[in-house]
Design a protein around this motif. Sequence first.
Motif, mmCIF file in Angstrom:
data_model
loop_
_atom_site.group_PDB
_atom_site.id
_atom_site.type_symbol
_atom_site.label_atom_id
_atom_site.label_comp_id
_atom_site.label_asym_id
_atom_site.label_seq_id
_atom_site.Cartn_x
_atom_site.Cartn_y
_atom_site.Cartn_z
ATOM 1 N N GLN A 294 25.415 -15.134 61.931
ATOM 2 C CA GLN A 294 26.566 -15.695 62.608
ATOM 3 C C GLN A 294 26.110 -16.835 63.521
ATOM 4 O O GLN A 294 25.299 -16.626 64.426
ATOM 5 C CB GLN A 294 27.261 -14.618 63.467
ATOM 6 N N VAL A 295 26.599 -18.042 63.267
ATOM 7 C CA VAL A 295 26.284 -19.199 64.100
ATOM 8 C C VAL A 295 27.428 -19.389 65.083
ATOM 9 O O VAL A 295 28.583 -19.588 64.676
ATOM 10 C CB VAL A 295 26.094 -20.471 63.248
ATOM 11 N N ALA A 296 27.105 -19.303 66.375
ATOM 12 C CA ALA A 296 28.133 -19.454 67.405
ATOM 13 C C ALA A 296 28.757 -20.850 67.319
ATOM 14 O O ALA A 296 28.089 -21.816 66.923
ATOM 15 C CB ALA A 296 27.534 -19.228 68.784
ATOM 16 N N GLU A 297 30.027 -20.964 67.711
ATOM 17 C CA GLU A 297 30.742 -22.225 67.595
ATOM 18 C C GLU A 297 30.089 -23.325 68.424
ATOM 19 O O GLU A 297 29.989 -24.474 67.964
ATOM 20 C CB GLU A 297 32.204 -22.045 68.024
ATOM 21 N N ASP A 298 29.619 -23.008 69.629
ATOM 22 C CA ASP A 298 28.985 -24.047 70.442
ATOM 23 C C ASP A 298 27.669 -24.519 69.829
ATOM 24 O O ASP A 298 27.299 -25.691 69.947
ATOM 25 C CB ASP A 298 28.780 -23.576 71.884
ATOM 26 N N GLU A 299 26.985 -23.618 69.124
ATOM 27 C CA GLU A 299 25.751 -24.001 68.448
ATOM 28 C C GLU A 299 26.057 -24.883 67.240
ATOM 29 O O GLU A 299 25.374 -25.887 66.988
ATOM 30 C CB GLU A 299 24.978 -22.750 68.007
ATOM 31 N N ARG A 300 27.088 -24.528 66.491
ATOM 32 C CA ARG A 300 27.495 -25.346 65.343
ATOM 33 C C ARG A 300 27.893 -26.747 65.803
ATOM 34 O O ARG A 300 27.500 -27.751 65.189
ATOM 35 C CB ARG A 300 28.654 -24.675 64.606
ATOM 36 N N LEU A 301 28.649 -26.820 66.880
ATOM 37 C CA LEU A 301 29.088 -28.115 67.400
ATOM 38 C C LEU A 301 27.915 -28.930 67.936
ATOM 39 O O LEU A 301 27.903 -30.158 67.813
ATOM 40 C CB LEU A 301 30.138 -27.909 68.497
ATOM 41 N N ARG A 302 26.944 -28.240 68.522
ATOM 42 C CA ARG A 302 25.752 -28.950 69.033
ATOM 43 C C ARG A 302 25.015 -29.655 67.901
ATOM 44 O O ARG A 302 24.693 -30.852 67.995
ATOM 45 C CB ARG A 302 24.808 -27.958 69.730
ATOM 46 N N VAL A 303 24.754 -28.932 66.815
ATOM 47 C CA VAL A 303 24.033 -29.502 65.684
ATOM 48 C C VAL A 303 24.882 -30.582 65.016
ATOM 49 O O VAL A 303 24.381 -31.658 64.654
ATOM 50 C CB VAL A 303 23.645 -28.400 64.672
ATOM 51 N N SER A 304 26.172 -30.316 64.866
ATOM 52 C CA SER A 304 27.065 -31.301 64.269
ATOM 53 C C SER A 304 27.069 -32.597 65.063
ATOM 54 O O SER A 304 27.016 -33.691 64.491
ATOM 55 C CB SER A 304 28.491 -30.732 64.205
ATOM 56 N N SER A 305 27.101 -32.491 66.381
ATOM 57 C CA SER A 305 27.123 -33.675 67.246
ATOM 58 C C SER A 305 25.863 -34.511 67.083
ATOM 59 O O SER A 305 25.919 -35.745 67.034
ATOM 60 C CB SER A 305 27.282 -33.238 68.704
ATOM 61 N N ILE A 306 24.714 -33.848 66.970
ATOM 62 C CA ILE A 306 23.442 -34.556 66.788
ATOM 63 C C ILE A 306 23.449 -35.354 65.484
ATOM 64 O O ILE A 306 23.079 -36.527 65.436
ATOM 65 C CB ILE A 306 22.265 -33.557 66.805
ATOM 66 N N LEU A 307 23.899 -34.704 64.411
ATOM 67 C CA LEU A 307 23.907 -35.359 63.103
ATOM 68 C C LEU A 307 24.955 -36.465 63.038
ATOM 69 O O LEU A 307 24.709 -37.531 62.460
ATOM 70 C CB LEU A 307 24.155 -34.326 62.000
ATOM 71 N N ARG A 308 26.128 -36.233 63.634
ATOM 72 C CA ARG A 308 27.174 -37.248 63.623
ATOM 73 C C ARG A 308 26.729 -38.499 64.385
ATOM 74 O O ARG A 308 26.977 -39.626 63.944
ATOM 75 C CB ARG A 308 28.470 -36.685 64.228
ATOM 76 N N GLU A 309 26.094 -38.287 65.506
ATOM 77 C CA GLU A 309 25.593 -39.448 66.268
ATOM 78 C C GLU A 309 24.545 -40.198 65.472
ATOM 79 O O GLU A 309 24.532 -41.445 65.458
ATOM 80 C CB GLU A 309 25.007 -38.976 67.600
ATOM 81 N N HIS A 310 23.671 -39.467 64.781
ATOM 82 C CA HIS A 310 22.625 -40.101 63.989
ATOM 83 C C HIS A 310 23.210 -40.894 62.817
ATOM 84 O O HIS A 310 22.651 -41.905 62.396
ATOM 85 C CB HIS A 310 21.650 -39.045 63.465
#
Length: 314
Positions: A294-310
């Motif tokens: 189970q990936v917590a929502e804040d963790e999913r958003l953290r990784v998503s934000s890093i990749l989206r910015e990149h």
Amino acid sequence: MGRSDSRRKNSTKKWKKVLLSVLAVLLLLVGGVAVYSLYTVNKALTTMHEPIDRDFSAKRDGKVQLSKKEPLSILLIGIDKESGSIEKGRSDTMIVLTVNPATESMKMVSIPRDTRTEIIGQGIMDKINHAHAYGGVEMSIPTVENFLDIPIDYYVKINMEGFKEIVDSVGGVEVNNSFAFTEDGKTFDEGTISLDGDSALTYVRMRKQDPRGDFGRADRQKQVVQAVINKGASLAGFTKLDNLIGAIGENVKTDLSSMEMVTIQRKYAAARHNMETVQLTGSGATIGGVYYLQVAEDERLRVSSILREHLGLE
């Protein structure tokens, strides 16, 4: 040497650089330089190319423009044929790679195969690696896009059983094993060890004895691929090089065309020297008698934000 011979030699060198450099990017590693026949390269590229029928990602405005050096993303899928065919087996490994030529950098995140998420096209919550079993690459891509909220521009699929052929084609590899373990009757000592194709496949498959589970296994897979590329880059014999390229061609599929590979090699290659691994974490949970990560929502958003910015996305 005549002009036509010179052009032929330069063309061979160009395709040599294209194949190994692009494979280096696709397999997350530094490419090498070696001399081999243009015929072998063209055959490998043709065998590897497997376009899929899909619309442009809704996560991006149209198709990524490689000629304009727009940041791109690639989904790497490792298929264990023991769980089915390479077309519809469960994905043993899922890695998302983003490449930004403006910052000359790459980011990579491994998605644990037990990650619980919505399977797009099935309308159910399940392990993310089941998406490939349900609908192949065509279902894996939108499922990963939905999970990370990023576009997936291209895919590369690797037959994990083919690891044996690829490793053997370079005469075996050496890796640095972080802890000793025994798996399937094979003992792997701590420290620098030599692996042939069969032992390499066992080495990258083990996870139950690894305290880091899927994360540790993903690191071992990257170790072996890194060693193969490094070994392949240093090969001087035509026979071994032809064997290596032939093994890659038979065990790697991608929707990248040969011309797209050329463009990536020309405009994106510098990014491979600066790669960052982004860790996706979660916690184990048993739901309906089935184990999930189970990936917590804040963790999913953290990784998503890093990749989206990149990727230069808002």
